[in-house]
Design a protein around this motif. Structure first.
Motif, mmCIF file in Angstrom:
data_model
loop_
_atom_site.group_PDB
_atom_site.id
_atom_site.type_symbol
_atom_site.label_atom_id
_atom_site.label_comp_id
_atom_site.label_asym_id
_atom_site.label_seq_id
_atom_site.Cartn_x
_atom_site.Cartn_y
_atom_site.Cartn_z
ATOM 1 N N ASN A 197 -37.956 11.594 27.102
ATOM 2 C CA ASN A 197 -38.510 13.043 27.234
ATOM 3 C C ASN A 197 -37.566 13.788 28.342
ATOM 4 O O ASN A 197 -37.873 14.803 28.867
ATOM 5 C CB ASN A 197 -39.803 12.722 28.129
ATOM 6 N N GLY A 198 -36.381 13.301 28.533
ATOM 7 C CA GLY A 198 -35.464 14.075 29.269
ATOM 8 C C GLY A 198 -35.655 14.405 30.772
ATOM 9 O O GLY A 198 -35.180 15.317 31.435
ATOM 10 N N ILE A 199 -36.513 13.436 31.229
ATOM 11 C CA ILE A 199 -36.897 13.492 32.611
ATOM 12 C C ILE A 199 -35.849 12.973 33.535
ATOM 13 O O ILE A 199 -35.115 12.119 33.234
ATOM 14 C CB ILE A 199 -38.215 12.724 33.024
ATOM 15 N N CYS A 200 -35.699 13.487 34.592
ATOM 16 C CA CYS A 200 -34.239 13.301 35.408
ATOM 17 C C CYS A 200 -34.669 13.259 36.882
ATOM 18 O O CYS A 200 -34.353 14.141 37.543
ATOM 19 C CB CYS A 200 -33.299 14.534 35.141
ATOM 20 N N ASP A 201 -35.655 12.527 37.410
ATOM 21 C CA ASP A 201 -36.146 12.517 38.669
ATOM 22 C C ASP A 201 -35.363 11.358 39.487
ATOM 23 O O ASP A 201 -35.790 10.997 40.624
ATOM 24 C CB ASP A 201 -37.568 12.494 38.728
ATOM 25 N N ASN A 202 -34.275 10.694 39.055
ATOM 26 C CA ASN A 202 -33.615 9.926 40.069
ATOM 27 C C ASN A 202 -32.151 9.878 39.602
ATOM 28 O O ASN A 202 -31.646 10.323 38.377
ATOM 29 C CB ASN A 202 -34.181 8.440 39.995
ATOM 30 N N VAL A 203 -31.157 9.142 40.416
ATOM 31 C CA VAL A 203 -29.779 9.254 40.104
ATOM 32 C C VAL A 203 -29.436 8.623 38.498
ATOM 33 O O VAL A 203 -28.443 9.109 38.009
ATOM 34 C CB VAL A 203 -28.831 8.855 41.269
ATOM 35 N N LEU A 204 -29.952 7.384 38.364
ATOM 36 C CA LEU A 204 -29.806 6.783 37.190
ATOM 37 C C LEU A 204 -29.911 7.789 35.834
ATOM 38 O O LEU A 204 -29.083 7.952 35.116
ATOM 39 C CB LEU A 204 -30.511 5.326 36.941
ATOM 40 N N LEU A 205 -31.230 8.463 35.915
ATOM 41 C CA LEU A 205 -31.730 9.201 34.723
ATOM 42 C C LEU A 205 -30.495 10.635 34.740
ATOM 43 O O LEU A 205 -30.371 11.247 34.016
ATOM 44 C CB LEU A 205 -32.796 9.798 34.998
ATOM 45 N N ALA A 206 -30.254 10.919 35.857
ATOM 46 C CA ALA A 206 -29.451 12.075 35.948
ATOM 47 C C ALA A 206 -27.924 11.954 35.233
ATOM 48 O O ALA A 206 -27.383 12.630 34.855
ATOM 49 C CB ALA A 206 -29.246 12.669 37.457
ATOM 50 N N THR A 207 -27.562 10.723 35.672
ATOM 51 C CA THR A 207 -26.326 10.000 35.103
ATOM 52 C C THR A 207 -26.435 9.880 33.522
ATOM 53 O O THR A 207 -25.336 10.388 32.834
ATOM 54 C CB THR A 207 -26.035 8.798 35.791
#
Ligand code: CTP
Length: 402
Positions: A98-108
């Motif tokens: 779902n494109g959630i980006c709430d930590n550095v791994l997901l942002a990467t």
């Protein structure tokens, strides 16, 4: 195969995280550069310290480290040739889907352009849940590779599907990925390298200062590009980094000739970088020659010109590349060798460039000349860098032929 590949490992909070250090060990052993992004909860299952020692790199868990330095996730994403999330929890899977980006791994992950492999690890019902299945299908359809969970005993005590794939299985997937994506997979390459020694008597020989470094670097990079590589190597103290490169050790020009002739027939690409002696002693004394008069004559005879002989039997499908080592009239002599020896490409190498002597050193200055006499000049580069340019030039040349 994995030499110098940049592999980023994401670890999320599953008990299977205890297996990920084994995967890192396998990758590092194969020459990969490994960096790890460990989510905060995952550090309950495996320590950053262990991961840092095994990967030989700092491990990140947050956007900022303890000194308030920013861990630039975009830089991490751009650095990676491949990202693997192992283990992948249901939570992180749902966020990726779902494109959630709430930590550095997901942002990467969101910032990356390279291939992402996901190795889910969940309990039985979680893995079977329709939402999990839907999320897996969705992330797969977006281009991510799923390494399916395996059947077996689960942390909860239940038995069934949900165990993270074993580190060896994930490792095999990684190797297969790099192999199948390489431009020269399925191609056979022959390289000759190093000097030759022409015996005069049991203790003396005629040799030259070639180190073999250039040819070895070329062989290594061909192998990195997926080719099956054989190096016929004259006396040299160097050896290829890539384990898959087969080395045939030879001493004389005659031995080098015989081995090159044997393997040339099945090779798609042949690069002759060896500094083959042009002359050998006409008679080899089987006893040590004693010193006698103030001067002595040694009668020499020509060796076979290996490259010339290969050029004579080359088929249209084969690509033949030679070197031209010159101290003057570099381009003129190199072009002459290109036509006389029936080459596709010649690498002109200035033995006395403005930067100094190339023999034995770690760097050189090359000019690549193709059959249309197009010149591609390079600055002084390390031999490893020059090798990459040469191999990439050959790949482009072959692609332009089809
Ligand atoms: N070469 C070869 N066999 C030889 C001599 C040279 O296969 N007996 C190959 C080298 O490996 C290189 C190319 O021919 O790829 C050119 O080598 P170089 O030493 O530059 O030139 P030569 O052909 O030997 O001619 P000259 O020494 O007169 O420049």
């Amino acid at each position: 195969m994995l030499h110098n590949k940049n592999i980023l490992i994401g670890i999320t909070a599953g008990i299977a995280a205890y297996k990920t250090p084994l995967l890192i060990r396998l990758l590092v052993k194969e020459g990969a550069n490994v960096k790890v992004v460990l989510t905060k909860d995952a550090s309950q299952f495996v320590t950053a310290q262990t991961l840092s020692v095994l990967s030989k790199n700092e491990v990140i868990s947050d956007f900022f480290d303890s000194n308030n330095n920013w861990n630039n996730h975009v830089k991490y994403a751009q650095w990676a040739d491949l990202i693997i999330v192992a283990p992948l929890t249901a939570n992180t899977l749902a966020k990726i889907a779902n494109g959630i980006c709430d930590n550095v791994l997901l942002a990467t992950l969101l910032s990356s352009t390279c291939k992402i492999m996901l190795a889910p690890a969940m309990d039985l019902e979680m893995y079977q849940h329709p939402v999990t299945k839907q999320n897996l299908t969705k992330v797969e359809s977006l281009g991510n590779v799923i390494i399916p969970a395996e059947n077996g005993e689960l942390a909860s005590g239940l038995t069934g599907e949900g165990r993270m794939a074993e580190p060896e299985t994930i490792f095999k997937n990684i190797v297969n990925y790099f192999e199948s994506n390489l431009p020269l997979s399925g191609k056979k390459v022959l390289v000759n390298a190093g000097p030759t020694y022409e015996a005069i008597d049991p203790v003396r020989f005629i040799g030259n200062r070639s180190s073999g470094k250039m040819g070895i670097a070329i062989a290594d990079y061909f192998s990195e590009m997926g080719a099956e590589v054989i190096v016929v190597l004259g006396p040299s103290s160097y050896k290829p980094n890539q384990k898959s490169v087969k080395v045939i050790h030879v001493e004389s020009a005659e031995e080098m000739y015989t081995n090159c002739m044997t393997h040339f027939k099945e090779s798609d690409i042949t690069v002759c970088s060896a500094a083959v002696a042009d002359y050998k002693a006409k008679e080899i004394s089987n006893r040590k020659i004693k010193k006698q008069d103030d001067s002595m004559n040694l009668e020499l005879q020509k060796t076979k010109d290996i490259l010339f002989e290969l050029g004579k039997i080359k088929t249209k499908k084969q690509c033949l590349v030679g070197f031209a080592l010159e101290t003057e009239n570099l381009e003129e002599y190199a072009k002459l060798k290109l036509t006389q020896k029936n080459l596709d490409i010649v690498i002109a190498n200035n033995a006395r460039s403005a930067y100094g002597v190339v023999f034995g050193s770690d760097s050189n200055q090359i000019t690549i000349i193709d059959k249309s006499n197009k010149l591609t000049k390079f600055e002084l580069l390390s031999k490893v860098e020059s090798a990459k340019h040469i191999v990439n030039f050959i790949i482009n040349y072959l692609n332009s032929k089809v």
